[in-house]
Scaffold this active site. Structure first.
Site, PDB file in Angstrom:
ATOM      1  N   CYS A 175      98.197  94.919  33.061  1.00  0.00           N
ATOM      2  CA  CYS A 175      98.753  93.927  32.135  1.00  0.00           C
ATOM      3  C   CYS A 175      98.401  94.402  30.729  1.00  0.00           C
ATOM      4  CB  CYS A 175      98.267  92.509  32.442  1.00  0.00           C
ATOM      5  SG  CYS A 175      96.516  92.180  32.157  1.00  0.00           S
ATOM      6  N   THR A 208      95.790  93.654  28.779  1.00  0.00           N
ATOM      7  CA  THR A 208      94.365  93.994  28.681  1.00  0.00           C
ATOM      8  C   THR A 208      93.740  94.425  30.006  1.00  0.00           C
ATOM      9  OG1 THR A 208      93.800  91.715  29.179  1.00  0.00           O
ATOM     10  CG2 THR A 208      93.993  92.306  26.830  1.00  0.00           C
ATOM     11  N   HIS A 254      79.581 101.672  43.689  1.00  0.00           N
ATOM     12  CA  HIS A 254      78.640 100.565  43.885  1.00  0.00           C
ATOM     13  C   HIS A 254      79.301  99.261  44.330  1.00  0.00           C
ATOM     14  CE1 HIS A 254      75.026 102.225  41.353  1.00  0.00           C
ATOM     15  NE2 HIS A 254      75.482 103.095  42.238  1.00  0.00           N
TER      16      HIS A 254
HETATM   17  C1  RB5 Z   1     100.715  89.130  27.898  1.00  0.00           C
HETATM   18  O1  RB5 Z   1     101.062  88.940  26.568  1.00  0.00           O
HETATM   19  C2  RB5 Z   1      99.226  89.272  28.054  1.00  0.00           C
HETATM   20  O2  RB5 Z   1      98.602  88.046  27.804  1.00  0.00           O
HETATM   21  C3  RB5 Z   1      98.879  89.776  29.426  1.00  0.00           C
HETATM   22  O3  RB5 Z   1      99.517  90.995  29.642  1.00  0.00           O
HETATM   23  C4  RB5 Z   1      97.428  90.059  29.718  1.00  0.00           C
HETATM   24  O4  RB5 Z   1      96.876  90.880  28.743  1.00  0.00           O
HETATM   25  C5  RB5 Z   1      96.578  88.898  30.028  1.00  0.00           C
HETATM   26  O5  RB5 Z   1      95.383  89.026  30.315  1.00  0.00           O
END
Ligand code: RB5
Length: 157
Positions: A68, A70, A101
């Protein structure tokens, strides 16, 4: 070359990296299952995450990859699933260690955090590192499962 089957999923933020990683891993001989999302349109990441986790829970694949923006949202959603040990990684060391681990079975990465060449490097490390079998690591992994099963307090407190 190998014929291992892997499942991969992303939200819209990870959609482009997912497509490129499917190509990268297919070229290495992996059989890839795409758990979605299937377009760059905005979506709710728990949907592809749930699809991916069900495939791992079924035993069809032992490991999965989630992307995603992050890596955090997909990891939080994945870790709500029984038997899933998802780790967000952006460094080689933590990617290796979470296999050794924690016996992580889902690698989560952020497309807005690391570049694609590092995504490939971390994926290679994740797929080529086996969990250690020392008792202390197995015990701690079991304790995580006990937290999930609601048996932690009766066993350890
Ligand atoms: C999408 O904008 C973003 O919030 C998602 O990809 C992710 O980073 C959420 O944790």
């Amino acid at each position: 070359m190998n014929n291992k089957k892997l499942v991969i999923g992303s939200d819209h933020a990870g959609f482009e990296y997912k497509a490129k990683l499917i190509d990268y891993l297919t070229a290495k001989g992996y059989e890839m299952i795409d758990a979605g999302t299937y377009s760059a349109d905005s979506c709710d990441y728990p949907v592809p995450v749930h699809a991916l986790c069900k495939i791992i829970q079924s035993g069809e694949c032992a490991e999965g990859i989630l992307i995603c923006g992050t890596g955090i949202g997909v990891s939080m959603a994945a870790n709500k699933h029984h038997g899933i040990r998802a780790a967000v990684c952006s460094a080689k060391y933590s990617t290796e260690m979470t296999r050794l681990h924690n016996d992580a079975n889902v690698l989560c990465m952020g497309a807005r955090v690391i570049d694609f060449s590092l995504v490939c490097e971390l994926t290679d490390i994740f797929l080529s590192t086996d969990a250690l079998t020392e008792e202390r690591h197995l015990r701690r992994q079991q304790m995580i499962s006990d937290l999930e099963d609601g048996t932690f307090e009766e066993k350890y407190e």
